[in-house]
Design a protein around this motif. Structure first.
Motif, mmCIF file in Angstrom:
data_model
loop_
_atom_site.group_PDB
_atom_site.id
_atom_site.type_symbol
_atom_site.label_atom_id
_atom_site.label_comp_id
_atom_site.label_asym_id
_atom_site.label_seq_id
_atom_site.Cartn_x
_atom_site.Cartn_y
_atom_site.Cartn_z
ATOM 1 N N GLN A 1 -4.399 -7.029 -0.993
ATOM 2 C CA GLN A 1 -4.789 -6.345 -2.013
ATOM 3 C C GLN A 1 -4.746 -4.346 -1.152
ATOM 4 O O GLN A 1 -5.323 -4.535 -0.343
ATOM 5 N N ALA A 2 -4.099 -3.586 -1.499
ATOM 6 C CA ALA A 2 -4.054 -2.508 -1.387
ATOM 7 C C ALA A 2 -5.462 -2.108 -1.380
ATOM 8 O O ALA A 2 -6.376 -1.830 -2.220
ATOM 9 N N GLY A 3 -5.791 -1.324 -0.272
ATOM 10 C CA GLY A 3 -7.056 -0.545 -0.577
ATOM 11 C C GLY A 3 -8.065 -1.687 0.681
ATOM 12 O O GLY A 3 -9.397 -1.172 1.473
ATOM 13 N N SER B 1 -7.883 0.552 5.033
ATOM 14 C CA SER B 1 -6.935 0.760 3.999
ATOM 15 C C SER B 1 -5.747 0.367 3.732
ATOM 16 O O SER B 1 -4.815 1.819 3.934
ATOM 17 N N LYS C 1 -1.962 0.073 2.756
ATOM 18 C CA LYS C 1 -1.408 0.065 1.850
ATOM 19 C C LYS C 1 0.148 -0.258 1.447
ATOM 20 O O LYS C 1 0.193 -1.228 2.791
ATOM 21 N N PRO C 2 0.521 -0.826 0.575
ATOM 22 C CA PRO C 2 1.935 -1.249 -0.033
ATOM 23 C C PRO C 2 2.756 -0.832 1.541
ATOM 24 O O PRO C 2 4.023 -2.251 1.482
ATOM 25 N N GLU C 3 2.915 -0.467 1.203
ATOM 26 C CA GLU C 3 4.045 0.596 2.556
ATOM 27 C C GLU C 3 3.850 0.297 4.540
ATOM 28 O O GLU C 3 4.291 -0.123 5.372
ATOM 29 N N THR D 1 3.115 -2.916 4.396
ATOM 30 C CA THR D 1 4.118 -4.547 4.532
ATOM 31 C C THR D 1 5.091 -4.250 5.745
ATOM 32 O O THR D 1 6.009 -4.080 5.633
ATOM 33 N N THR E 1 1.562 -9.019 4.039
ATOM 34 C CA THR E 1 2.135 -8.255 2.645
ATOM 35 C C THR E 1 1.336 -7.663 1.692
ATOM 36 O O THR E 1 -0.150 -8.306 1.549
ATOM 37 N N VAL E 2 0.851 -6.590 1.549
ATOM 38 C CA VAL E 2 -0.204 -5.551 1.250
ATOM 39 C C VAL E 2 0.308 -5.181 -0.307
ATOM 40 O O VAL E 2 1.615 -5.296 -0.357
ATOM 41 N N SER E 3 -0.629 -5.816 -1.285
ATOM 42 C CA SER E 3 -0.049 -5.143 -2.637
ATOM 43 C C SER E 3 -0.391 -4.936 -3.768
ATOM 44 O O SER E 3 -1.177 -4.599 -2.987
ATOM 45 N N SER E 4 0.386 -4.334 -4.773
ATOM 46 C CA SER E 4 -0.230 -2.507 -5.699
ATOM 47 C C SER E 4 -0.977 -3.422 -6.480
ATOM 48 O O SER E 4 -1.957 -2.647 -7.438
#
Length: 121
Positions: free
Chosen positions: A13-15, A84, A86-88, A90, A118-121
């Motif tokens: 997850q994000a963060g 930390s 971020k979705p970007e 990914t 993969t980073v999800s928001s």
């Protein structure tokens, strides 16, 4: 022959944080510069971080302060600690090493197989 094997990719997850590692196997004399690159769908591959044999580092502006690259010159491993996230961020992450094989006078550039982050928001 020389082979680079990556591990540590996954979903977060994000963060959150994630650690990647890449080991070079084979008959190796020494490894010079090591690095991490990433490629998102429809995008060009870009440098994320780089580290010389003397541990001098270079980071992409968007990850500086969040990611940390390090290396083990005995085991021929390069690490990437990602904080930390971020979705970007990914993308598929690829390790890269300049490796001088035993019995050779020069190095060649090798790439890992790639690992999905993969980073999800």
């Amino acid at each position: 022959q020389v082979q680079l094997v990556e591990s540590g990719g996954g979903r977060v997850q994000a963060g959150g944080s994630l650690d990647l590692s890449c080991v070079a196997n084979g008959s190796i004399l020494r490894v010079y510069t090591m690095g991490w690159y990433r490629q998102a769908p429809g995008q060009q591959r870009e440098l994320v971080a780089q580290i010389t044999r003397g541990a001098v580092t270079n980071y992409q502006e968007t990850v500086e302060g969040r990611f940390t690259i390090s290396r083990d010159n005995v085991l021929n491993i390069v690490y990437l600690r990602m904080n930390s996230l971020k979705p970007e961020d990914t993308a598929v992450y690829y390790c890269n090493m300049d490796v001088q094989a035993s019995g050779r006078e020069t190095y060649q550039t090798y790439w890992g197989q790639g690992t999905q982050v993969t980073v999800s928001s």
